[in-house]
Design a protein around this motif. Structure first.
Motif, PDB file in Angstrom:
ATOM      1  N   SER A 187       6.650  30.109  58.992  1.00 38.16           N
ATOM      2  CA  SER A 187       7.672  31.131  58.746  1.00 38.16           C
ATOM      3  C   SER A 187       8.826  31.045  59.739  1.00 38.16           C
ATOM      4  N   GLU A 188       8.538  30.517  60.919  1.00 40.07           N
ATOM      5  CA  GLU A 188       9.583  30.367  61.927  1.00 40.07           C
ATOM      6  C   GLU A 188       9.175  29.269  62.906  1.00 40.07           C
ATOM      7  N   THR A 189      10.146  28.847  63.732  1.00 43.08           N
ATOM      8  CA  THR A 189       9.851  27.877  64.788  1.00 43.08           C
ATOM      9  C   THR A 189       9.999  28.551  66.143  1.00 43.08           C
ATOM     10  N   PHE A 190       9.242  28.056  67.096  1.00 44.83           N
ATOM     11  CA  PHE A 190       9.328  28.593  68.461  1.00 44.83           C
ATOM     12  C   PHE A 190       8.994  27.470  69.442  1.00 44.83           C
ATOM     13  N   GLU A 191       9.342  27.683  70.702  1.00 42.93           N
ATOM     14  CA  GLU A 191       9.067  26.708  71.745  1.00 42.93           C
ATOM     15  C   GLU A 191       7.867  27.139  72.575  1.00 42.93           C
TER      16      GLU A 191
END
Length: 448
Positions: A98-102
């Motif tokens: 649903s989303e990207t993150f680091e």
């Protein structure tokens, strides 16, 4: 604040590393990203699930995701794909659907495994055409066999997967044919093993088409035929097992170097060209114990062992991942076949050796004790140093003796030292002179 150990990939190497790191340092933050839903599963058992010897696919799972999270306190996130690695910034970018993150890390393990090679055949997208390298594929094959009840099967490739799947599908009453473009099945096992296995496969009703190239598949939405260069034959199901390729693109795009085999290059501790970035399992190279050169032999023990070692290393106890010998064993109906080290004499010469080999046949038990069978052993050594280079075995029982030769390779034993090894003897298990010792004795005579 304790270090963070991030692992990309949740199967053998990845989960072995995560588990070992957490045991050694319970305060370490261990985060595992797995893009699929399956973790820590026995891929080698998949043909036996299709065959029906393993009743439930969940039986192939060694440790469940819940156990990793609740009992081992590992932050395991399935359905999370790492899409980028920044070795300089020490972060990975993750897509959770649903989303990207680091996610920052202090130590990183790339354990992305390998993928089944999909040749550019026509018809690979037809229903009933499968590769088999993960649990979803195995489940799909089992379901297809159960619901579609195919009568004919085309297996492309005569390696481990091809042989094991031939037995699995034959168990369901399917007419199975293997198509192999090389002169023999099980090519890395040597000609003696291959010819013995081929004869046995024919006795079991398996059709063998050697030196036969497949060009594709045909059918109206569902596979119906396999196309050869000058012919086509019926096939209601097709298994393509022509090998695997390391999943190294993610790493190489980040500047992590590949080695000569196209897998990720590593040192004796599994480190890549970035000191705090490691690689292990089917995506990584390892040092071959005989040649000393990098090699890529994607097998389960190699992955588990390397992952465990890296788990120790990142917690402050540097531990070598260990060399490999390519030791392998496969079941072909009533036969077993095994290999280790260098069997091919051309490869031995390329590595700088002057190979000498013998092939002997001996009983797996004392000749008077019931139940024994013929075991054929090929043993290879270097003429000048007399160092053992490799071996292959084939027979109805006793092929696990290959481990004796694998041990000799790791110890860099000579033929004489192998011959003088004090192996166990009792009539139900072995003749006085174990077949391995007999092979060493005969080979030693050739070296005198």
């Amino acid at each position: 604040m304790d270090d963070t150990f991030v692992v990309i990939g949740g199967d053998a190497a990845g989960m072995s590393a995560a588990s070992k790191a957490k045991r050694e340092n319970p305060e370490m933050d261990v985060v595992v990203f797995e893009k699929g839903e399956w973790v820590s599963y026995a891929a080698c058992g998949m043909p036996y699930y299709v065959k029906g010897e393993v009743e439930d696919i969940d039986d192939l799972v060694t440790v469940t995701p819940e156990a990793f999270r609740e009992e081992r306190d590992i932050d395991l996130r399935t359905g999370h794909e790492v899409v980028d690695i920044d070795p300089e910034g020490e972060t990975v970018t993750v897509d959770d659907g649903s989303e990207t993150f680091e996610q920052p890390y202090d130590h990183l393990l790339v354990a992305t495994g390998a993928s089944a090679i999909e040749p550019p055949f026509d018809g690979m997208d037809l229903d009933g055409v499968f590769t088999i390298h993960d649990m979803d594929e195995a489940d799909a094959i089992e379901t297809y066999v159960d619901e579609q009840t195919p009568e004919t099967a085309a297996i492309v490739g005569g390696g481990y997967v091809g042989i094991e799947m031939a037995e699995a599908l034959s168990e369901h009453g399917i007419d199975v044919r293997i198509y192999e473009m090389l002169p023999h099945v099980l090519q890395p096992f040597g000609e003696t093993v291959a010819e013995t296995v081929e004869d046995h496969l024919r006795e079991q009703g398996i059709g063998l088409h050697l030196e036969t190239a497949v060009s594709g598949f045909a059918g109206d939405g569902t596979v119906e035929r396999v196309h050869l260069e000058d012919d086509s034959q019926p096939a209601d199901i097709a298994i393509v097992g022509v090998g695997v390729a390391p999943n190294a693109d993610l790493a190489s795009e980040a500047g992590i170097e590949r080695g000569p085999t196209d897998a990720i290059a590593t040192d004796e501790y599994g480190r890549t060209n970035y000191e705090n970035v490691y690689a292990a399992g089917d995506c990584a190279e390892a040092r071959h114990v005989v040649t000393g050169d990098p090699d890529h032999v994607p097998l389960a023990l190699t992955a588990n062992r390397a992952g465990r070692a890296i788990g120790e290393t990142v917690t402050g106890s540097p531990t070598p991942v260990g060399d490999i010998a390519g030791t392998a064993i496969v079941k072909a109906f009533d036969l077993g076949a095994a290999r280790t080290g260098i069997i091919d004499e051309d490869r031995a010469r390329e590595a700088g050796f002057d190979p000498v080999s013998v092939t002997i046949s001996a009983s797996s038990r004392a000749h008077y004790y019931p139940g024994g069978s013929e075991l054929t052993v090929t043993l290879v050594a270097d003429r000048e140093s007399e160092r053992v280079l490799g071996a292959s075995l084939v027979g109805e029982e006793g092929v696990k003796r290959i481990d004796t030769v694998a041990t000799a390779l790791n110890a860099e034993m000579t033929v004489t030292e192998l011959q003088n090894t004090d192996l166990a003897y009792a009539p139900p298990f072995s003749p006085v002179w174990d077949p391995i010792l007999t092979a060493a004795k005969v080979l030693g005579g050739k070296l005198d």
